[in-house]
Write a protein that holds these residues in place. Sequence first.
Motif, short mmCIF file in Angstrom:
data_model
loop_
_atom_site.label_atom_id
_atom_site.label_comp_id
_atom_site.label_asym_id
_atom_site.label_seq_id
_atom_site.Cartn_x
_atom_site.Cartn_y
_atom_site.Cartn_z
N LYS A 148 20.63 -17.18 -35.37
CA LYS A 148 20.03 -16.06 -34.63
C LYS A 148 19.36 -16.56 -33.35
O LYS A 148 19.39 -15.91 -32.30
N LYS A 151 22.25 -17.97 -30.90
CA LYS A 151 23.14 -16.89 -30.46
C LYS A 151 24.51 -17.38 -29.98
O LYS A 151 24.91 -17.11 -28.84
N SER A 153 28.51 -17.38 -29.41
CA SER A 153 29.42 -16.25 -29.25
C SER A 153 30.48 -16.25 -30.35
O SER A 153 31.14 -15.25 -30.60
#
Lengths: 243, 243
Positions: A148, A151, A153
């Motif tokens: 988290k 992040k 992709s």
Amino acid sequence: MKNVVLTLVIAESALETIPESLWTHPAITKWAKAHRKHPQHVLLDRSYHHASMKKLEQNEKRGRPDIVHFALLEALGSPLNREGLLTIYVHTLNNYVIWANPEARLPRNYSRFVSLIEQLFEFRQVPPNATGRPLLTLKKQTLTQLIKEIKPSYVLALSTIGKPQTLEASISKIAKKNKPAVLVGGFPKGHFSEATLKLADEVARIDFQMLETWTVVSRAIYEFERASSLPKKRIDTTEGGNL
Amino acid sequence: MKNVVLTLVIAESALETIPESLWTHPAITKWAKAHRKHPQHVLLDRSYHHASMKKLEQNEKRGRPDIVHFALLEALGSPLNREGLLTIYVHTLNNYVIWANPEARLPRNYSRFVSLIEQLFEFRQVPPNATGRPLLTLKKQTLTQLIKEIKPSYVLALSTIGKPQTLEASISKIAKKNKPAVLVGGFPKGHFSEATLKLADEVARIDFQMLETWTVVSRAIYEFERASSLPKKRIDTTEGGNL
């Protein structure tokens, strides 16, 4: 051509200090005394603590600091890392996350590495009173929280329970992503937990047998370099520095 | 498609027992006494014997058993080796040659590996009284003698003083040979000797910087697997055994 940075996460790694339930185990108290350390400041190591580990939950996935040692040496010494194109995290089975400074030169000697990691668990960074960027930092964090925070992709997990796909196909695909991450298990036996698998966009099986963590790390990084034409660029270079 | 066997030689490796000239060095006698061993049965290790190594000839190329340890783990654990397509030798700077049984499972723990190699130097094989094929054997032999014995059809040496060529190009070329051998340096600094370079049909520089032995070993084996389409064959396999 843009330079994509790969995030490598060595996940659910078999790296921890001796758990409290073993502090009073005779073999552990003896070992700690001989090494003049409280068990809470000693890394759990199957080579030395095998007998006392039998009753530990998931013990087949625990007590292998050497796996993280070799895997980190492979990652930190890679051309990809030397180019500043690799971010390295070690997530442990007990939910600690270690960040490795790309410029860290870790001890090659195992005992020295173990001492360093014991210091890391005690002080949350090494060297404990670094003024600049430390070599390693440690914090309490789950893999879900780490993902988290990063992040990525796209998250590729490598596991023999994934779909059969060569490493070359797996990595060349993620090399086209904006911010790819690869998860490699840092444990000697068993598989990723359900929670870990849920974080992956894709789970690939690159061999029908389980390969050792350091081998997978080395090959995954190399495939990423190949996908970025780094080997060709680097042989044509005659001087140091980033390309 | 025929299955070509690759011969890997980790050459001029930084692996030896403490040389006689150091047996009376105060730091060495102290260390040997603490470990209850005569120095002749102790591996030279820069992590522990740095101070006493200063006056040793070519000392920058010596005293790094960890290099051979990691490199052997990478080689023995590779899919290529599991398929019976890899022959592994370690040649040392002092002209000993170690043959590694492809089925050997070496200790992951460094101290146990060191004990095993100390035993190997003492008894010339481990286990000392193996009834079947030993895990490792050792004999006095130069690299020239070893190459004469193996009779490879083509010898590729990897070195930063070679001609720039990607590892992929270098290995895919030798994978077409009948009996190829690859030489990787087993030392931390410096270059192959003239005598070693003379044995090579080709010397390739796969990166402008020196890479670590274990990284080069891992990648060279992987490229050889790729050239033999082994990764593709192995992901399609569901059971053990040779293909």
